[in-house]
Structures are given as structure tokens and as C-alpha cells.
Write a protein that holds these residues in place. Structure first.
Motif, PDB file in Angstrom:
ATOM      1  N   HIS A  26       0.865  -1.175   0.000  1.00 31.01           N
ATOM      2  CA  HIS A  26       0.000   0.000   0.000  1.00 31.01           C
ATOM      3  C   HIS A  26       0.904   1.229   0.000  1.00 31.01           C
ATOM      4  O   HIS A  26       1.969   1.222   0.640  1.00 31.01           O
ATOM      5  CB  HIS A  26      -0.904   0.015   1.247  1.00 31.01           C
ATOM      6  CG  HIS A  26      -2.060  -0.912   1.142  1.00 31.01           C
ATOM      7  ND1 HIS A  26      -3.202  -0.589   0.462  1.00 31.01           N
ATOM      8  CD2 HIS A  26      -2.242  -2.166   1.631  1.00 31.01           C
ATOM      9  CE1 HIS A  26      -4.051  -1.604   0.534  1.00 31.01           C
ATOM     10  NE2 HIS A  26      -3.491  -2.569   1.232  1.00 31.01           N
ATOM     11  N   LEU A  27       0.509   2.235  -0.719  1.00 30.66           N
ATOM     12  CA  LEU A  27       1.288   3.465  -0.732  1.00 30.66           C
ATOM     13  C   LEU A  27       1.251   4.085   0.666  1.00 30.66           C
ATOM     14  O   LEU A  27       0.270   3.932   1.393  1.00 30.66           O
ATOM     15  CB  LEU A  27       0.745   4.433  -1.782  1.00 30.66           C
ATOM     16  CG  LEU A  27       0.760   3.908  -3.223  1.00 30.66           C
ATOM     17  CD1 LEU A  27       0.183   4.943  -4.178  1.00 30.66           C
ATOM     18  CD2 LEU A  27       2.171   3.503  -3.656  1.00 30.66           C
ATOM     19  N   THR A  28       2.314   4.785   1.026  1.00 28.97           N
ATOM     20  CA  THR A  28       2.425   5.303   2.392  1.00 28.97           C
ATOM     21  C   THR A  28       1.337   6.312   2.742  1.00 28.97           C
ATOM     22  O   THR A  28       1.006   6.479   3.915  1.00 28.97           O
ATOM     23  CB  THR A  28       3.811   5.949   2.619  1.00 28.97           C
ATOM     24  OG1 THR A  28       4.048   6.910   1.587  1.00 28.97           O
ATOM     25  CG2 THR A  28       4.907   4.887   2.618  1.00 28.97           C
ATOM     26  N   ASN A  29       0.740   6.968   1.737  1.00 31.07           N
ATOM     27  CA  ASN A  29      -0.346   7.920   2.014  1.00 31.07           C
ATOM     28  C   ASN A  29      -1.717   7.241   2.041  1.00 31.07           C
ATOM     29  O   ASN A  29      -2.722   7.880   2.314  1.00 31.07           O
ATOM     30  CB  ASN A  29      -0.332   9.066   1.005  1.00 31.07           C
ATOM     31  CG  ASN A  29      -0.658   8.603  -0.408  1.00 31.07           C
ATOM     32  OD1 ASN A  29      -0.517   7.427  -0.737  1.00 31.07           O
ATOM     33  ND2 ASN A  29      -1.066   9.535  -1.249  1.00 31.07           N
ATOM     34  N   CYS A  30      -1.762   5.941   1.812  1.00 31.55           N
ATOM     35  CA  CYS A  30      -3.011   5.189   1.811  1.00 31.55           C
ATOM     36  C   CYS A  30      -3.398   4.847   3.253  1.00 31.55           C
ATOM     37  O   CYS A  30      -2.553   4.418   4.046  1.00 31.55           O
ATOM     38  CB  CYS A  30      -2.845   3.903   0.996  1.00 31.55           C
ATOM     39  SG  CYS A  30      -4.288   2.815   1.043  1.00 31.55           S
ATOM     40  N   PHE A  31      -4.673   5.006   3.564  1.00 30.08           N
ATOM     41  CA  PHE A  31      -5.125   4.731   4.928  1.00 30.08           C
ATOM     42  C   PHE A  31      -4.897   3.274   5.332  1.00 30.08           C
ATOM     43  O   PHE A  31      -4.737   2.969   6.510  1.00 30.08           O
ATOM     44  CB  PHE A  31      -6.596   5.131   5.103  1.00 30.08           C
ATOM     45  CG  PHE A  31      -7.593   4.160   4.522  1.00 30.08           C
ATOM     46  CD1 PHE A  31      -8.241   3.247   5.340  1.00 30.08           C
ATOM     47  CD2 PHE A  31      -7.882   4.159   3.162  1.00 30.08           C
ATOM     48  CE1 PHE A  31      -9.170   2.348   4.811  1.00 30.08           C
ATOM     49  CE2 PHE A  31      -8.801   3.269   2.633  1.00 30.08           C
ATOM     50  CZ  PHE A  31      -9.445   2.355   3.461  1.00 30.08           C
ATOM     51  N   ARG A  32      -4.832   2.365   4.367  1.00 37.19           N
ATOM     52  CA  ARG A  32      -4.640   0.944   4.683  1.00 37.19           C
ATOM     53  C   ARG A  32      -3.185   0.624   5.059  1.00 37.19           C
ATOM     54  O   ARG A  32      -2.938  -0.393   5.703  1.00 37.19           O
ATOM     55  CB  ARG A  32      -5.068   0.069   3.501  1.00 37.19           C
ATOM     56  CG  ARG A  32      -6.544   0.050   3.240  1.00 37.19           C
ATOM     57  CD  ARG A  32      -7.324  -0.581   4.369  1.00 37.19           C
ATOM     58  NE  ARG A  32      -7.139  -2.029   4.357  1.00 37.19           N
ATOM     59  CZ  ARG A  32      -7.297  -2.814   5.403  1.00 37.19           C
ATOM     60  NH1 ARG A  32      -7.632  -2.322   6.571  1.00 37.19           N
ATOM     61  NH2 ARG A  32      -7.116  -4.121   5.303  1.00 37.19           N
TER      62      ARG A  32
END
Length: 190
Positions: free
Chosen positions: A176-182
Motif C-alpha cells: 500500500h502506498l504510504t499515504n493510503c489509509f490501509r
């Protein structure tokens, strides 16, 4: 509004998959087999196509039970080739049956496929820190190694890219991208 990995926003089905499944550590053998089959069918296609047909695949392939699939005969294979609701690729369908047989062998050798596949990451997810979609690799040295081992064990349609997609889907790697809430949600589950 929460941030999501931008690959996941093309449909409600993709959003749900991203938000509830992708990257979550998975240890259930039948679900691991399901993802291995689906990733194999994805080869050369988009995940969205496969995900859209997932329920049809589950029905057609008897819930992805390896023991059931390993016993498929020519009549069943022909029926699958005629099923317009799934991806009708003869090589991929045959590989599914072959892979079910190999999967069962691994289960016998390692007590579970989970024990086998997770041993490659020392039973702990790899956490990456990518901020942009173009930073995500299609494959890695580790996926090369796993792919090679699976091929030596007789598996088909398990190239390094397929294996890396499997690693991402089953949470062996958190991409998951680091800015993704997951991203943080999944890390907090470890």
C-alpha cells in the motif's frame, strides 16, 4: 475523504477489494490457492477483469478446493473451456489442475501451503515504503526465488510477476502506498 492507492479507485468492486483484502496477511490454504489460481489467470490481463469474474471462477472451480480440482477429468476441462463467464484459456485451465496437484504435495511436505509460502519471508510481512504507484516493482529477487522454487516443484503460470502479485494480494508484502489509509492499518495488524 481517505486516501487510497490510486490503482484501486476504478470501480466499487476494486475499492472494496483494496479496502478489505489486498495486502492483508492471509494464512488460509484454500484462500492462498484461490489467489494463486486467480493471479495465474491474470497473467497478460488486468486484475480488474479477473476480480470482476471472481465469483464465476469460484463457481466454475468448485470453490477453489485443491483436492476437488486435482481430480478434474477431460469432461470437466471441456466444460470449463465452454464457460463464457470465466477466462477460457486452455493452458491456464490445465495449469490450474496441475497446480492443485502440486499444491497438495506441498501441503503434505510442509503440513500446509501456508508454512511453505510464508517461510520465504520468515513468517513476517515485508513492509515497503512506496509513495508513488510507479515505485512498486513488478517483481523482486525474492519473487524470482519463489517462482523458481514453485516451477521446480512442477507449478505452471507462476512467473516472478505472478508470484509478486500473489505476495501483494496475500499480505506477504505490504505495498500500500504510504499515504493510503490501509498502509498503517495493516501494519498495526502484525
Amino acid at each position: 475523504m481517505c486516501e487510497r492507492c490510486n490503482w484501486s479507485t476504478s470501480s466499487e468492486r476494486m475499492i472494496k477489494y483494496h479496502d478489505t483484502e489486498w495486502g492483508v496477511p492471509l494464512h488460509d490454504d484454500e484462500k492462498l490457492f484461490e489467489f494463486l489460481v486467480l493471479e495465474g489467470f491474470q497473467a497478460g490481463l488486468s486484475w480488474q477483469i479477473v476480480l470482476h469474474k471472481r465469483e464465476d471462477f469460484r463457481r466454475a472451480f468448485d470453490g477453489f478446493v485443491p483436492e476437488t480440482i486435482s481430480a478434474y477429468d477431460e469432461k470437466k476441462l471441456e466444460k470449463l473451456l465452454q464457460d463464457k463467464t470465466i477466462i477460457r484459456n486452455k493452458q491456464k485451465i490445465s495449469a490450474c489442475v496441475n497446480n492443485a496437484l502440486q499444491f497438495i504435495k506441498i501441503q503434505k511436505e510442509f503440513e500446509s501451503f501456508n508454512n511453505y509460502i510464508w517461510s520465504f519471508v520468515n513468517y513476517k510481512p515485508i513492509v515497503n515504503s512506496f509513495s508513488e504507484l510507479n515505485q512498486l516493482p513488478a517483481k523482486t529477487l525474492l519473487s524470482d526465488q519463489i517462482s523458481d522454487d514453485l516451477k521446480k516443484r512442477g507449478f505452471k503460470f507462476v512467473g516472478s510477476t505472478v508470484v509478486y502479485a500473489h505476495m501483494q494480494a496475500t499480505g506477504m508484502v505490504n505495498d500500500h502506498l504510504t499515504n493510503c489509509f490501509r498502509y498503517q492499518e495493516i501494519i498495526s495488524c502484525y
